[in-house]
Design an enzyme around this catalytic site. Structure first.
Site, PDB file in Angstrom:
ATOM      1  N   ARG A 223       1.243 -29.088   7.188  1.00  0.00           N
ATOM      2  CA  ARG A 223       0.386 -29.830   6.231  1.00  0.00           C
ATOM      3  C   ARG A 223       1.091 -31.114   5.797  1.00  0.00           C
ATOM      4  NH1 ARG A 223      -4.147 -27.845   3.856  1.00  0.00           N
ATOM      5  NH2 ARG A 223      -3.590 -25.689   4.242  1.00  0.00           N
TER       6      ARG A 223
ATOM      7  N   ARG B   6       0.476 -20.129  14.072  1.00  0.00           N
ATOM      8  CA  ARG B   6       0.077 -19.192  13.008  1.00  0.00           C
ATOM      9  C   ARG B   6       0.022 -17.739  13.493  1.00  0.00           C
ATOM     10  NH1 ARG B   6      -3.651 -22.192   9.405  1.00  0.00           N
ATOM     11  NH2 ARG B   6      -5.163 -20.525   9.551  1.00  0.00           N
TER      12      ARG B   6
ATOM     13  N   VAL C  23       0.844  -1.215   0.000  1.00  0.00           N
ATOM     14  CA  VAL C  23       0.000   0.000   0.000  1.00  0.00           C
ATOM     15  C   VAL C  23       0.871   1.253   0.000  1.00  0.00           C
ATOM     16  CG1 VAL C  23      -1.672   1.331   1.374  1.00  0.00           C
ATOM     17  CG2 VAL C  23      -1.982  -1.147   1.057  1.00  0.00           C
TER      18      VAL C  23
ATOM     19  N   GLY D 159      -1.960 -22.507  -2.451  1.00  0.00           N
ATOM     20  CA  GLY D 159      -3.327 -22.343  -2.975  1.00  0.00           C
ATOM     21  C   GLY D 159      -3.525 -20.948  -3.556  1.00  0.00           C
TER      22      GLY D 159
ATOM     23  N   ASP E  15       4.267 -22.888   6.387  1.00  0.00           N
ATOM     24  CA  ASP E  15       4.729 -24.231   6.020  1.00  0.00           C
ATOM     25  C   ASP E  15       6.063 -24.237   5.267  1.00  0.00           C
ATOM     26  OD1 ASP E  15       2.339 -25.046   7.089  1.00  0.00           O
ATOM     27  OD2 ASP E  15       1.330 -25.314   5.156  1.00  0.00           O
TER      28      ASP E  15
HETATM   29  O1  F6P Z   1      -0.926 -23.890   5.481  1.00  0.00           O
HETATM   30  C1  F6P Z   1      -0.838 -23.402   6.781  1.00  0.00           C
HETATM   31  C2  F6P Z   1      -1.515 -24.336   7.743  1.00  0.00           C
HETATM   32  O2  F6P Z   1      -1.402 -23.780   9.035  1.00  0.00           O
HETATM   33  C3  F6P Z   1      -1.012 -25.775   7.728  1.00  0.00           C
HETATM   34  O3  F6P Z   1       0.189 -25.949   8.437  1.00  0.00           O
HETATM   35  C4  F6P Z   1      -2.174 -26.510   8.340  1.00  0.00           C
HETATM   36  O4  F6P Z   1      -2.195 -27.871   7.948  1.00  0.00           O
HETATM   37  C5  F6P Z   1      -3.352 -25.756   7.784  1.00  0.00           C
HETATM   38  O5  F6P Z   1      -2.897 -24.469   7.427  1.00  0.00           O
HETATM   39  C6  F6P Z   1      -4.516 -25.615   8.729  1.00  0.00           C
HETATM   40  O6  F6P Z   1      -5.505 -24.927   8.076  1.00  0.00           O
HETATM   41  P1  F6P Z   1      -6.833 -24.379   8.789  1.00  0.00           P
HETATM   42  O7  F6P Z   1      -6.424 -23.241   9.679  1.00  0.00           O
HETATM   43  O8  F6P Z   1      -7.703 -23.950   7.663  1.00  0.00           O
HETATM   44  O9  F6P Z   1      -7.370 -25.520   9.588  1.00  0.00           O
END
Ligand code: F6P
Length: 319
Positions: A171, A252, A24, A104, A127
């Site tokens: 994942r 996360r 931005v 994705g 990841d």
């Molecule tokens: O891709 C990031 C991630 O945190 C992966 O490590 C995990 O498998 C997935 O997303 C979990 O996704 P959600 O938060 O949609 O359950």
């Protein structure tokens, strides 16, 4: 004035906000109008566009999550959803789009590029499983979060002389497990890319006990089939108390590390510069200590390898 748009999509990663801020601010600095799209590709379909100002990205560089919100849009996976997204961009007179996210998101960006949108992708995923990318935004913070947890668990594991299994995200990949396991001094690291028989794990546990170890820490990636069944097997084979901690979504969140903020700031600025230069349909990658650009079509076909030698180093260092 030329318009561009930015979105964050898929699993959020610490540092996404810093990337949005960089996009931005550098776009406005260069005389562009910037729209933030909320909830990723879903917001493109539902036309949730917000005009961004310099102040709209104030006080976010240190925050986890994403102020633009995120989602995993099922509608966008359908051709109909994607053409609606394309129409929304046309309606707002936008031809240039910056997408921030993991595999994705990169794939979604590639699909939009096929519909004539100029897409630049910024890799952000805890990841670290994106082809051609050494470090994606969010990975360093997530690994440090795991490390903090390992340090804490190590204290109690020693006090009780227990085995601990710590399950981490990733994942289908083992990058978080490998980096955190090595830097956390784990006895065993289990990743989906390398099968280790439970008998071997138990053998190592017994060797460690024999040489006077007070605890054992096993870091297991979520893609290995789960920490609980493994704990049950180890308990059965050793008779030792074996505890499980699943770190889950704690990995996360949180304030991004300096590494993630720097990556995000550099990449956000570079993404805008690329669009200004007329570049399109590329992902920015931090590779071999510098920023490079890779064609989206190559990224989606590529696969990120794992350095199995790290498992061997970790094994040797934890004898
Ligand atoms: O891709 C990031 C991630 O945190 C992966 O490590 C995990 O498998 C997935 O997303 C979990 O996704 P959600 O938060 O949609 O359950």
């Amino acid at each position: 004035m030329k318009r561009i748009a930015v979105l964050t999509s898929g699993g959020d990663a610490p540092g996404m906000n810093a990337a949005v801020r960089a996009v931005v601010r550098s776009a406005i600095y260069s005389g562009l109008e910037v729209f933030g799209i909320t909830r990723g590709f879903h917001g493109l379909i539902t036309q949730d566009f917000i005009k961004m100002s310099l102040g709209s990205v104030a006080d976010i560089i240190h925050r986890g999550g994403t102020i633009l919100r995120t989602s995993r849009s099922l509608e966008f996976l359908q051709e109909k959803g994607r053409s609606r997204a394309r129409e929304s961009l046309s309606y707002f007179g936008i031809q240039d789009l910056i997408v921030i996210g993991g595999n994705g998101t990169i794939y979604g960006g590639y699909e939009l590029s096929k519909l004539g949108i100029n897409v630049i992708s910024i890799p952000a995923s805890i990841d670290n499983d994106i082809a051609y990318v050494d470090i994606s935004i969010g990975f360093d913070t997530a690994v440090n979060t795991v490390l903090e947890a390992i340090n804490r668990i190590r204290d109690t594991a020693t006090a009780h002389e227990r085995i601990f299994i710590i399950e981490v995200m990733g994942r289908d990949s083992g990058h978080i497990a490998l980096a955190a396991g090595l830097s956390g001094g784990a006895e065993t690291i289990l990743i989906p890319e390398l099968n280790i028989e439970v008998e071997r794990i138990v053998e190592r546990l017994k060797q460690g006990l024999k040489r006077g170890k007070l605890h054992s820490i096993i870091v297991v990636a979520e893609g290995c089939g789960g920490a609980y069944p493994l704990a049950q097997k180890i308990r059965g084979m050793t008779g030792m108390e074996t505890k499980v901690t699943v770190l889950g979504h704690t990995q996360r969140g949180g304030t991004p590390t300096a590494v993630d903020r720097m990556l995000a700031s550099h990449m956000g600025k570079r993404a805008v510069d690329l669009l200004l230069q007329g570049e399109k349909n590329k992902m920015i990658a931090f590779k071999d200590m510098k920023l490079v650009e890779i064609e989206l079509q190559d990224v989606i076909k590529g696969k990120k390898d794992i350095d199995l030698e790290i498992c061997e180093i970790a094994r040797i260092l934890s004898i």
